[in-house]
Design an enzyme around this catalytic site. Structure first.
Site, PDB file in Angstrom:
ATOM      1  N   HIS A 227      -1.987  11.409  -3.274  1.00 37.23           N
ATOM      2  CA  HIS A 227      -3.368  10.789  -3.201  1.00 37.23           C
ATOM      3  C   HIS A 227      -4.289  11.789  -2.780  1.00 37.23           C
ATOM      4  O   HIS A 227      -5.300  11.333  -2.134  1.00 37.23           O
ATOM      5  CB  HIS A 227      -3.138   9.844  -2.070  1.00 37.23           C
ATOM      6  CG  HIS A 227      -3.978   8.806  -1.913  1.00 37.23           C
ATOM      7  ND1 HIS A 227      -4.594   8.052  -3.200  1.00 37.23           N
ATOM      8  CD2 HIS A 227      -4.657   7.780  -0.817  1.00 37.23           C
ATOM      9  CE1 HIS A 227      -5.537   7.319  -2.858  1.00 37.23           C
ATOM     10  NE2 HIS A 227      -5.384   7.009  -1.428  1.00 37.23           N
TER      11      HIS A 227
ATOM     12  N   ASP B 100      -1.015   3.144   1.061  1.00 37.68           N
ATOM     13  CA  ASP B 100      -1.966   4.464   0.783  1.00 37.68           C
ATOM     14  C   ASP B 100      -2.318   4.910   2.212  1.00 37.68           C
ATOM     15  O   ASP B 100      -2.193   4.473   3.261  1.00 37.68           O
ATOM     16  CB  ASP B 100      -3.310   3.970   0.141  1.00 37.68           C
ATOM     17  CG  ASP B 100      -2.915   3.811  -1.388  1.00 37.68           C
ATOM     18  OD1 ASP B 100      -1.811   3.703  -1.871  1.00 37.68           O
ATOM     19  OD2 ASP B 100      -4.015   4.042  -2.081  1.00 37.68           O
ATOM     20  N   ASP B 101      -2.656   6.492   2.047  1.00 39.79           N
ATOM     21  CA  ASP B 101      -3.152   7.247   3.122  1.00 39.79           C
ATOM     22  C   ASP B 101      -2.274   7.808   4.269  1.00 39.79           C
ATOM     23  O   ASP B 101      -2.838   8.561   5.042  1.00 39.79           O
ATOM     24  CB  ASP B 101      -4.311   6.461   3.763  1.00 39.79           C
ATOM     25  CG  ASP B 101      -5.550   6.056   2.623  1.00 39.79           C
ATOM     26  OD1 ASP B 101      -5.204   6.184   1.751  1.00 39.79           O
ATOM     27  OD2 ASP B 101      -6.645   5.065   3.152  1.00 39.79           O
TER      28      ASP B 101
ATOM     29  N   HIS C  92      -2.559  -0.348   3.088  1.00 40.28           N
ATOM     30  CA  HIS C  92      -2.655   0.977   3.915  1.00 40.28           C
ATOM     31  C   HIS C  92      -1.856   1.254   5.261  1.00 40.28           C
ATOM     32  O   HIS C  92      -1.638  -0.006   5.997  1.00 40.28           O
ATOM     33  CB  HIS C  92      -4.133   1.067   4.187  1.00 40.28           C
ATOM     34  CG  HIS C  92      -5.042   1.207   2.959  1.00 40.28           C
ATOM     35  ND1 HIS C  92      -5.390   0.068   2.221  1.00 40.28           N
ATOM     36  CD2 HIS C  92      -5.648   2.263   2.465  1.00 40.28           C
ATOM     37  CE1 HIS C  92      -6.316   0.420   1.301  1.00 40.28           C
ATOM     38  NE2 HIS C  92      -6.190   1.899   1.292  1.00 40.28           N
TER      39      HIS C  92
ATOM     40  N   HIS D   6      -8.634  12.998   0.294  1.00 41.97           N
ATOM     41  CA  HIS D   6      -9.150  11.467   0.044  1.00 41.97           C
ATOM     42  C   HIS D   6     -10.652  11.545  -0.262  1.00 41.97           C
ATOM     43  O   HIS D   6     -11.331  10.635   0.540  1.00 41.97           O
ATOM     44  CB  HIS D   6      -8.686  10.741   1.288  1.00 41.97           C
ATOM     45  CG  HIS D   6      -8.768   9.075   0.818  1.00 41.97           C
ATOM     46  ND1 HIS D   6     -10.060   8.363   0.632  1.00 41.97           N
ATOM     47  CD2 HIS D   6      -7.572   8.126   0.370  1.00 41.97           C
ATOM     48  CE1 HIS D   6      -9.582   7.049   0.312  1.00 41.97           C
ATOM     49  NE2 HIS D   6      -8.500   7.032   0.301  1.00 41.97           N
TER      50      HIS D   6
END
Length: 257
Positions: A129, A78-79, A225, A133
């Site tokens: 995503h 993620d991210d 991440h 965020h």
């Protein structure tokens, strides 16, 4: 699902810049809805607000299972993408022959399109995503949710050279019935997780590995991440976790669609 609230100052630095960027339309196959993120004046849509092209609706339920069967596991990242950490993660995945799902923010995808293309070229899958965020998305208006999801879809698709995200993962698990329905209507299966490694908190490599080993019986989808701060511990944990999973007889797949 846990809310990821720690170590998010990094997002504040990029989101402000992103809000000033004029969004460009990319055609009927990718679209964004007119939205009102602040409750004030409504912003103009950055692409035609009509579905089309190759967006085929999928199940609106939150996916956790693996398409690799009962011994399958899903590595999700993620991210990112991030120029410091994503290449290292890609190298490790390549070393162990593992395919993963990369849940990218629109801001990061737009900033690093070459890395998005590298992820696709290596055979990994893309996941929306959101743009910025925002872990409180479920407390915001449907118009705001729509803009975050659909603008990120467009930004990721543009950055990839035309490859659309196949999943939508709400920041911090902040799904709503509306966001799940919207994502699914665009062909993006809502994506959850079973094992939250807490690597974003940097608890230490050993702690991250121990969390995977302890919580894997909860289900096959593991959350890591590759951005949002120093990911040295994540990289080292993956270096241990990937061969361990193979030794335990697991195979690597993608989340079900």
């Amino acid at each position: 699902m846990a809310r990821h609230s720690g170590g998010r100052g990094w997002y504040g630095k990029v989101v402000g810049a992103a809000l000033g960027v004029t969004m460009l339309a990319v055609g009927a196959s990718v679209w964004t809805a007119q939205a009102d993120p602040s409750g004030g004046a409504t912003s103009a849509p950055s692409a035609p607000a009509t579905p089309g092209g190759d967006a085929k609706p999928v199940d609106i339920s939150i996916a956790h299972a693996s398409d690799a069967g009962p011994n399958g596991v899903n590595i999700t990242i993620d991210d990112g993408p991030d120029p410091a950490w994503t290449p290292q993660v890609l190298d490790l995945l390549d070393e162990y022959g593992v395919k993963a799902t990369f849940c990218m923010t629109g801001v990061q995808a737009e900033a690093h399109p070459d890395l998005v293309k590298d992820v696709v070229a290596a055979g990994h899958r893309l996941c929306d995503h959101s743009v910025s965020h925002d872990t409180a998305m479920d407390k915001k208006s449907e118009a705001y949710q729509s803009k975050e999801i659909l603008d990120a879809e467009r930004m990721i698709t543009e950055a990839s050279g035309g490859v659309r995200p196949m999943y939508y993962r709400a920041p911090g698990g902040a799904f709503t019935p509306y966001s799940r329905k919207l994502a699914a209507s665009r062909g993006m299966r809502p994506l959850g997780w079973n094992v939250d490694t807490k690597d974003f908190e940097r608890p230490g490599t050993d702690a991250i590995v121990a969390t995977v080993q302890r919580e894997l019986p909860n289900g096959p989808t593991i959350l890591f991440h590759d951005a949002g701060g120093d990911r040295t511990q994540t990289v080292e944990a993956l270096r241990q976790v990937l061969p361990w999973l193979k030794e335990q007889g697991h195979t690597f797949g993608f989340p079900v669609r």
